[in-house]
Design an enzyme around this catalytic site. Structure first.
Site, PDB file in Angstrom:
ATOM      1  N   SER A  93       3.773   5.144   6.628  1.00  0.00           N
ATOM      2  CA  SER A  93       4.204   6.186   5.688  1.00  0.00           C
ATOM      3  C   SER A  93       5.158   7.170   6.363  1.00  0.00           C
ATOM      4  O   SER A  93       5.135   7.363   7.577  1.00  0.00           O
ATOM      5  CB  SER A  93       2.999   6.952   5.151  1.00  0.00           C
ATOM      6  OG  SER A  93       2.123   6.097   4.460  1.00  0.00           O
TER       7      SER A  93
HETATM    8  N1  SAH Z   1      -1.980   4.754   6.304  1.00  0.00           N
HETATM    9  C1  SAH Z   1      -0.978   3.751   6.629  1.00  0.00           C
HETATM   10  C2  SAH Z   1      -0.126   3.428   5.418  1.00  0.00           C
HETATM   11  C3  SAH Z   1       0.039   1.962   5.279  1.00  0.00           C
HETATM   12  S1  SAH Z   1       0.766   1.414   3.742  1.00  0.00           S
HETATM   13  C4  SAH Z   1      -0.131   4.188   7.796  1.00  0.00           C
HETATM   14  O1  SAH Z   1      -0.176   5.381   8.170  1.00  0.00           O
HETATM   15  O2  SAH Z   1       0.542   3.355   8.393  1.00  0.00           O
HETATM   16  C5  SAH Z   1      -0.656   1.106   2.731  1.00  0.00           C
HETATM   17  C6  SAH Z   1      -1.682   0.146   3.278  1.00  0.00           C
HETATM   18  O3  SAH Z   1      -2.655  -0.062   2.241  1.00  0.00           O
HETATM   19  C7  SAH Z   1      -1.156  -1.239   3.633  1.00  0.00           C
HETATM   20  O4  SAH Z   1      -1.498  -1.533   4.955  1.00  0.00           O
HETATM   21  C8  SAH Z   1      -1.862  -2.173   2.633  1.00  0.00           C
HETATM   22  O5  SAH Z   1      -2.166  -3.449   3.164  1.00  0.00           O
HETATM   23  C9  SAH Z   1      -3.127  -1.393   2.329  1.00  0.00           C
HETATM   24  N2  SAH Z   1      -3.775  -1.739   1.072  1.00  0.00           N
HETATM   25  C10 SAH Z   1      -3.203  -2.129  -0.103  1.00  0.00           C
HETATM   26  N3  SAH Z   1      -4.142  -2.388  -1.042  1.00  0.00           N
HETATM   27  C11 SAH Z   1      -5.361  -2.147  -0.446  1.00  0.00           C
HETATM   28  C12 SAH Z   1      -6.713  -2.250  -0.895  1.00  0.00           C
HETATM   29  N4  SAH Z   1      -7.038  -2.627  -2.132  1.00  0.00           N
HETATM   30  N5  SAH Z   1      -7.701  -1.929   0.008  1.00  0.00           N
HETATM   31  C13 SAH Z   1      -7.410  -1.546   1.264  1.00  0.00           C
HETATM   32  N6  SAH Z   1      -6.142  -1.451   1.744  1.00  0.00           N
HETATM   33  C14 SAH Z   1      -5.120  -1.742   0.898  1.00  0.00           C
END
Ligand code: SAH
Length: 213
Positions: free
Chosen positions: A64
């Site tokens: 993010s």
């Molecule tokens: N907090 C992370 C943001 C990653 S983007 C950072 O700081 O890097 C969002 C993440 O949510 C992705 O890794 C994706 O695989 C995950 N995601 C999507 N749907 C999800 C679900 N139903 N349960 C858990 N994780 C999920």
């Protein structure tokens, strides 16, 4: 795994940028100035690590934007010792921010590749979550509920009921809600059956996907 003088300099510029965009919480700013974001990214993007932008990580996901991480962290109002659930571990960068704020962190990721990679990586930097879980964030984490705060780091087409149910009274859920564009939304559990809802403008996230396990 190097964190040089140059990286630290770039980080303090990044902190100035997000202050200019409106972030005030000193503890959040402190966390951003401490965490070596470049180490959470693939080597091809190292030069971009301290721009205020989201970037690709493995499995078509993104780390993010720092402003977004700071904004969500500020809304969550984490106090040291708080029990926090994160949905979407991804690179682990937001997890590290929560740990710097003194939270006990539980974090769920549905992509196995990212789950494995980040589970190995975070402890190498000294970041120890209470639990990293491979699973579906739509369900929350009933066995460890209730939580002081829940933060969703992917765009949710709707607000999953279990997440509201797993908040303590007084607890906060920070969740971007919407399909193509998401409205940053804060739910505060005022009483067992009473939730306050506040909205904080538009953001763009990768989608919160339904379980495929
Ligand atoms: N907090 C992370 C943001 C990653 S983007 C950072 O700081 O890097 C969002 C993440 O949510 C992705 O890794 C994706 O695989 C995950 N995601 C999507 N749907 C999800 C679900 N139903 N349960 C858990 N994780 C999920």
């Amino acid at each position: 795994m190097e964190d040089s003088f140059k990286h630290k300099g770039l980080r303090s510029k990044l902190v100035e940028t997000i202050i200019a965009k409106g972030i005030k919480d000193e503890r959040v700013l402190n966390a951003i100035s401490k965490i070596p974001r470049h180490l959470f990214m693939d080597s091809g993007f190292l030069d971009h690590a301290y721009q205020d932008k989201a970037f690709p990580i493995a499995a078509d996901q993104t780390i993010s934007q720092p402003f977004t991480v700071a904004f969500q962290s500020e809304l969550l109002q984490v106090k040291p010792g708080d029990k926090i659930l994160e949905i979407g571990t991804g690179s682990g960068y937001q997890t590290a921010v929560l740990l710097e704020l003194g939270a006990k962190v539980y974090s769920i990721e549905r992509q196995q590749e990212l789950f494995k990679k980040t589970s190995k990586f975070l402890p190498k930097l000294g970041y120890r979550a209470k639990r990293l879980i491979f699973g579906d964030g739509y369900k929350g984490l009933p066995e460890d509920a209730p939580f002081d705060g829940i933060i969703v780091t992917a765009g949710a087409p709707f607000v999953p009921k279990p997440l509201l149910e797993q908040l303590k009274v007084g607890g906060r859920l920070v969740i971007p809600v919407g399909d193509n564009v998401q409205v940053m939304t804060l739910f505060t559990r005022k009483a067992e059956k009473r939730f306050e809802k506040q909205e904080f403008g538009d953001f763009r996230f990768v989608p919160l996907l339904e379980d495929k396990n």
